[in-house]
Scaffold this active site. Sequence first.
Site: not given
Ligand code: PGA
Length: 245
Positions: A6, A8, A91, A93, A161, A167, A206
């Site tokens: 991903n 983003k 997601h 976000e 998640e 993140g 992460s």
């Molecule tokens: P990250 O994001 O690996 O940077 O923590 C994962 C995600 O949001 O899909």
Amino acid sequence: MLLVANWKMHGDRLMCDALCQAFRKATWPADLKVVICPPSLYIPQCAQALQGSDLAWGAQNVHDVASGAYTGEVSAPMLVDWGCTHVIIGHSERRAGFAEDDAWVVQKCLAAWSVGLTPIVCVGESAKARDEGATAAVIQGQIEPLMPHLSKDNPLVIAYEPIWAIGTGQAATPEQAQSVHALIRSELTQIDEAFAKSTPILYGGSVKVANAASLFAMPDIDGALVGGASLDAESFIQIGALCKA
Ligand code: PGA
């Protein structure tokens, strides 16, 4: 196993080309499926760069309507037109920043299934919910609205998640993740055992080279949804190499 990148809202044409070329050249475990999800503007470029390889590509979002006056949106038939096989839906976000609620997640999944796209539905609790002991209730609440629509003709991938792990550098422990994955698997047995067994349940939040192996060693972790570490070719390829058979 399944490994999903991903990206983003990161990158440019140069970065997309560099990563796609590195991923094409890499040797991936034979039974690992890899799906790259670039920003939608770069899907055509990545599609062309990955065409003819074993790698698949997908999108990070989709609208639930096939076409119409929805300025700025991208539809499921458009994603299929560019060879996408998967789409990330719900997601955290997008739930937090774009008002994507459980009902809309269902509508988006229906749009994806109608054109043969596999949704990667994200679920996960906040730090507050975890502290209050509400993790299971949150996860069940996010999955329940999907249940009436699931079948072998409407398959999906679920990505657990935890919001506090995305993140932050602070991944869930393998045990924390496993206990939620087992809960998700048992929810899916409401469809039937075969469906529950065949649905990939990914961990995200992460994931990096240092923690991937211990997460992948858990019986109900079928792969990962990787954000930050998927922007570094070497890290993502190494995470792929750690995917168990
Ligand atoms: P990250 O994001 O690996 O940077 O923590 C994962 C995600 O949001 O899909």
